[in-house]
Design a protein around this motif. Sequence first.
Motif, mmCIF file in Angstrom:
data_model
loop_
_atom_site.group_PDB
_atom_site.id
_atom_site.type_symbol
_atom_site.label_atom_id
_atom_site.label_comp_id
_atom_site.label_asym_id
_atom_site.label_seq_id
_atom_site.Cartn_x
_atom_site.Cartn_y
_atom_site.Cartn_z
ATOM 1 N N ASN A 155 0.859 -1.183 0.000
ATOM 2 C CA ASN A 155 0.000 0.000 0.000
ATOM 3 C C ASN A 155 0.892 1.228 0.000
ATOM 4 O O ASN A 155 2.097 1.130 -0.242
ATOM 5 C CB ASN A 155 -0.961 -0.012 1.200
ATOM 6 N N GLY A 156 0.320 2.377 0.292
ATOM 7 C CA GLY A 156 1.111 3.599 0.256
ATOM 8 C C GLY A 156 2.219 3.658 1.286
ATOM 9 O O GLY A 156 3.172 4.419 1.143
ATOM 10 N N GLN A 157 2.123 2.855 2.344
ATOM 11 C CA GLN A 157 3.123 2.868 3.406
ATOM 12 C C GLN A 157 4.221 1.815 3.218
ATOM 13 O O GLN A 157 5.215 1.813 3.927
ATOM 14 C CB GLN A 157 2.462 2.629 4.770
ATOM 15 N N GLY A 158 4.055 0.902 2.288
ATOM 16 C CA GLY A 158 5.037 -0.161 2.090
ATOM 17 C C GLY A 158 4.343 -1.496 1.918
ATOM 18 O O GLY A 158 3.270 -1.580 1.323
ATOM 19 N N SER A 159 4.955 -2.546 2.456
ATOM 20 C CA SER A 159 4.407 -3.894 2.334
ATOM 21 C C SER A 159 3.702 -4.289 3.623
ATOM 22 O O SER A 159 4.012 -3.790 4.704
ATOM 23 C CB SER A 159 5.523 -4.891 2.030
ATOM 24 N N PHE A 160 2.736 -5.230 3.515
ATOM 25 C CA PHE A 160 2.012 -5.670 4.700
ATOM 26 C C PHE A 160 1.514 -7.090 4.495
ATOM 27 O O PHE A 160 1.454 -7.611 3.378
ATOM 28 C CB PHE A 160 0.829 -4.739 4.995
ATOM 29 N N MET A 161 1.161 -7.741 5.620
ATOM 30 C CA MET A 161 0.514 -9.047 5.606
ATOM 31 C C MET A 161 -0.727 -8.990 6.479
ATOM 32 O O MET A 161 -0.800 -8.179 7.403
ATOM 33 C CB MET A 161 1.460 -10.136 6.126
ATOM 34 N N TYR A 163 -4.246 -11.777 7.880
ATOM 35 C CA TYR A 163 -5.028 -12.993 7.731
ATOM 36 C C TYR A 163 -6.090 -12.748 6.666
ATOM 37 O O TYR A 163 -6.451 -11.599 6.375
ATOM 38 C CB TYR A 163 -5.701 -13.377 9.043
ATOM 39 N N LEU A 164 -6.614 -13.814 6.103
ATOM 40 C CA LEU A 164 -7.590 -13.667 5.026
ATOM 41 C C LEU A 164 -8.829 -12.906 5.457
ATOM 42 O O LEU A 164 -9.492 -12.272 4.635
ATOM 43 C CB LEU A 164 -8.009 -15.048 4.491
ATOM 44 N N ASP A 165 -9.169 -12.964 6.756
ATOM 45 C CA ASP A 165 -10.356 -12.247 7.217
ATOM 46 C C ASP A 165 -10.083 -10.772 7.485
ATOM 47 O O ASP A 165 -10.957 -10.044 7.935
ATOM 48 C CB ASP A 165 -10.937 -12.915 8.464
ATOM 49 N N GLY A 166 -8.860 -10.311 7.189
ATOM 50 C CA GLY A 166 -8.516 -8.903 7.356
ATOM 51 C C GLY A 166 -7.976 -8.545 8.714
ATOM 52 O O GLY A 166 -7.672 -7.376 8.973
ATOM 53 N N THR A 167 -7.826 -9.512 9.623
ATOM 54 C CA THR A 167 -7.298 -9.231 10.957
ATOM 55 C C THR A 167 -5.786 -9.442 10.999
ATOM 56 O O THR A 167 -5.188 -9.969 10.063
ATOM 57 C CB THR A 167 -7.966 -10.140 12.011
ATOM 58 N N ASN A 168 -5.203 -9.025 12.121
ATOM 59 C CA ASN A 168 -3.775 -9.225 12.385
ATOM 60 C C ASN A 168 -2.898 -8.629 11.288
ATOM 61 O O ASN A 168 -2.036 -9.285 10.710
ATOM 62 C CB ASN A 168 -3.451 -10.713 12.547
ATOM 63 N N THR A 169 -3.093 -7.338 11.020
ATOM 64 C CA THR A 169 -2.284 -6.657 10.016
ATOM 65 C C THR A 169 -0.856 -6.494 10.517
ATOM 66 O O THR A 169 -0.621 -6.036 11.632
ATOM 67 C CB THR A 169 -2.866 -5.276 9.687
ATOM 68 N N ILE A 170 0.104 -6.866 9.683
ATOM 69 C CA ILE A 170 1.527 -6.749 10.016
ATOM 70 C C ILE A 170 2.175 -5.837 8.986
ATOM 71 O O ILE A 170 2.196 -6.149 7.790
ATOM 72 C CB ILE A 170 2.230 -8.113 10.014
ATOM 73 N N ALA A 171 2.680 -4.683 9.429
ATOM 74 C CA ALA A 171 3.413 -3.790 8.544
ATOM 75 C C ALA A 171 4.847 -4.294 8.434
ATOM 76 O O ALA A 171 5.523 -4.485 9.438
ATOM 77 C CB ALA A 171 3.391 -2.368 9.086
ATOM 78 N N LEU A 172 5.280 -4.544 7.226
ATOM 79 C CA LEU A 172 6.618 -5.076 7.011
ATOM 80 C C LEU A 172 7.599 -3.930 6.855
ATOM 81 O O LEU A 172 8.147 -3.670 5.782
ATOM 82 C CB LEU A 172 6.620 -5.989 5.780
ATOM 83 N N THR A 203 6.621 -16.209 13.111
ATOM 84 C CA THR A 203 7.392 -15.697 14.256
ATOM 85 C C THR A 203 7.635 -14.202 14.193
ATOM 86 O O THR A 203 8.025 -13.604 15.194
ATOM 87 C CB THR A 203 8.756 -16.402 14.343
ATOM 88 N N GLY A 204 7.437 -13.596 13.030
ATOM 89 C CA GLY A 204 7.715 -12.173 12.871
ATOM 90 C C GLY A 204 9.181 -11.859 12.690
ATOM 91 O O GLY A 204 9.567 -10.686 12.700
#
Length: 249
Positions: A155-161, A163-172, A203-204
Amino acid sequence: MSDSAAGLPLLTKVAANQPTLTKAWADSEKDGAAVREIWTVPLAGGGPRLLGTFTGKHAQIDAIGVDGDHVSWSELSGGVWSIPLAGGEAARVPGGDGLHLMKWPYAVDVADGPKGDDRNQTKLVDLARGAQTEINVPASAQGLRCGPSWFFGRNGQGSFMQYLDGTNTIALDGLRDVSMALTRFPILDRFLFAGTTVYDAATGEVAATGKGSGGYGVGTSSEPSTIIYWDGEPGMFTVLNLAAVPPAQ
């Protein structure tokens, strides 16, 4: 995982000229039309055997894999097919129209594309069960690619991950090159490899591969390779097998 791939388990050094097992098919032309043949060779030994010959648009295969007693593949224009390893007729897989094979039994609605492709995957289909998961695509997402549990994109801030339901967003953070990942989908539904770094979603943690010329088999195999390798010492490769990384505790 540690902050260096040198700390990862089951790193192996092999001679650069050591024989390796490869999977191949035959590509050719007949009367100006493309021809593709699918062959099988038993791992226990024996000669190759032709399973099928495909021409025209049916020769344009974008992903192929083996599951149990069948070979499955998808065409570049969409549609999943299967043929028995024992021989027989190729047949369309029910529910696979317009889809592209990921790893059997999963198929997706976006074909493989160049790195940086902006198209978003919007669904994941389990062809064995006939079940479909709609992807909750964030409004700003680009290049979204999903496995059975995770999707990754940018997205505009970089990469992210997420879960398929849209929860647990991780900014990479600091991993913008993950948005140009060499893998079509998360490896083992867990890892991202971007050429110089490996990210472990379980594990992140992040690991840097060794210095030197690296390699990764992207090819046409529907399942992302678990093997990453790079050279260092003359005539030697260091091999990282992600399938050997222990499960997250």
